[in-house]
Scaffold this motif. Structure first.
Motif, PDB file in Angstrom:
ATOM      1  N   ASP A 145      -2.495   0.108   6.245  1.00 59.69           N
ATOM      2  CA  ASP A 145      -0.936  -0.705   5.632  1.00 59.69           C
ATOM      3  C   ASP A 145      -0.732  -1.660   6.748  1.00 59.69           C
ATOM      4  O   ASP A 145       0.300  -2.577   5.995  1.00 59.69           O
ATOM      5  N   TYR A 146      -1.391  -1.916   7.763  1.00 59.29           N
ATOM      6  CA  TYR A 146      -1.106  -2.947   8.541  1.00 59.29           C
ATOM      7  C   TYR A 146      -2.100  -4.184   8.946  1.00 59.29           C
ATOM      8  O   TYR A 146      -2.131  -4.828   9.707  1.00 59.29           O
ATOM      9  N   GLY A 147      -2.801  -3.793   7.966  1.00 55.26           N
ATOM     10  CA  GLY A 147      -4.229  -4.745   8.006  1.00 55.26           C
ATOM     11  C   GLY A 147      -5.199  -4.594   8.889  1.00 55.26           C
ATOM     12  O   GLY A 147      -6.382  -5.360   9.576  1.00 55.26           O
ATOM     13  N   LEU A 148      -5.297  -3.166   9.814  1.00 57.78           N
ATOM     14  CA  LEU A 148      -6.052  -2.539  10.604  1.00 57.78           C
ATOM     15  C   LEU A 148      -7.272  -2.034   9.837  1.00 57.78           C
ATOM     16  O   LEU A 148      -7.307  -0.721   9.754  1.00 57.78           O
ATOM     17  N   VAL A 149      -8.241  -2.738   9.177  1.00 59.00           N
ATOM     18  CA  VAL A 149      -9.056  -1.959   8.340  1.00 59.00           C
ATOM     19  C   VAL A 149     -10.505  -1.865   8.661  1.00 59.00           C
ATOM     20  O   VAL A 149     -11.494  -1.485   8.047  1.00 59.00           O
ATOM     21  N   TRP A 150     -10.822  -2.518   9.763  1.00 58.52           N
ATOM     22  CA  TRP A 150     -12.075  -2.569  10.296  1.00 58.52           C
ATOM     23  C   TRP A 150     -12.700  -1.259  10.541  1.00 58.52           C
ATOM     24  O   TRP A 150     -12.041  -0.048  10.599  1.00 58.52           O
TER      25      TRP A 150
END
Length: 177
Positions: A145-150
């Motif tokens: 949800d916070y762009g921590l998608v790695w």
């Protein structure tokens, strides 16, 4: 009782988290540098003012290589987003000493509402006469949800890092002078 200002006692407080790793275990970590602004009647938090700030570069998972990856642009992007912040917007009493604290969490430039369960753990004087209060808080967020998608796909199926991050805080604060 009226609202009182409380100064965070960082030596007796902690900010910890855990996340699934390889879909078979949980990896734990903490943040070593954080601060809070608390103005509250500790026996009734419903009209408290609570703000919390965490230095993302202070992440500590007891593994230097992993910590280095977490502060990179793949995760916290500390260079562009050195802090994550929480500001309470609504506090609902759910039981004696128990609250749902909802607020705006900002991480990596994204702000979303999150709710944490907060427990008033007690109040008393330390051996030097300082008034202290204790709280615990727990909740979880979805890192994507916070762009921590790695992530990385596993040969056996699934992914290396889970999306759900469990958060646990232990807070002690002293009555501000």
């Amino acid at each position: 009782m009226t609202k009182t200002k409380w100064a965070l006692d960082t030596a007796h407080s902690s900010v910890d988290f855990s996340v699934r790793h390889m879909m078979i275990a949980n990896v734990k970590g903490s943040f070593n540098n954080f601060n809070a602004t608390i103005e509250a009647d500790p026996t009734d938090l419903t009209n408290a003012t609570i703000e919390f700030s965490i230095e993302t570069g202070s992440v500590d998972t007891r593994n230097q290589d992993r910590d280095g990856h977490l502060v990179s642009a793949d995760f916290f992007d500390v260079e562009n987003h050195p802090t994550m912040n929480f500001r309470a917007t609504d506090i609902e009493k759910t039981d004696e000493g128990e609250y749902n604290v909802t607020g705006d969490l900002t991480l990596r430039g994204v702000t979303k509402p999150e709710t944490f369960v907060v427990t008033f753990e007690g109040q008393g004087k330390d051996p030097w006469g300082n008034e202290k209060v204790g709280f615990s808080a727990s909740g979880s967020i979805n890192r994507s949800d916070y762009g921590l998608v790695w992530n990385a796909a596993l040969e056996t199926g699934g992914v290396l890092v889970g999306d759900k991050v469990k958060i646990n805080l232990q807070i002690q604060a002293a009555k501000a002078e």
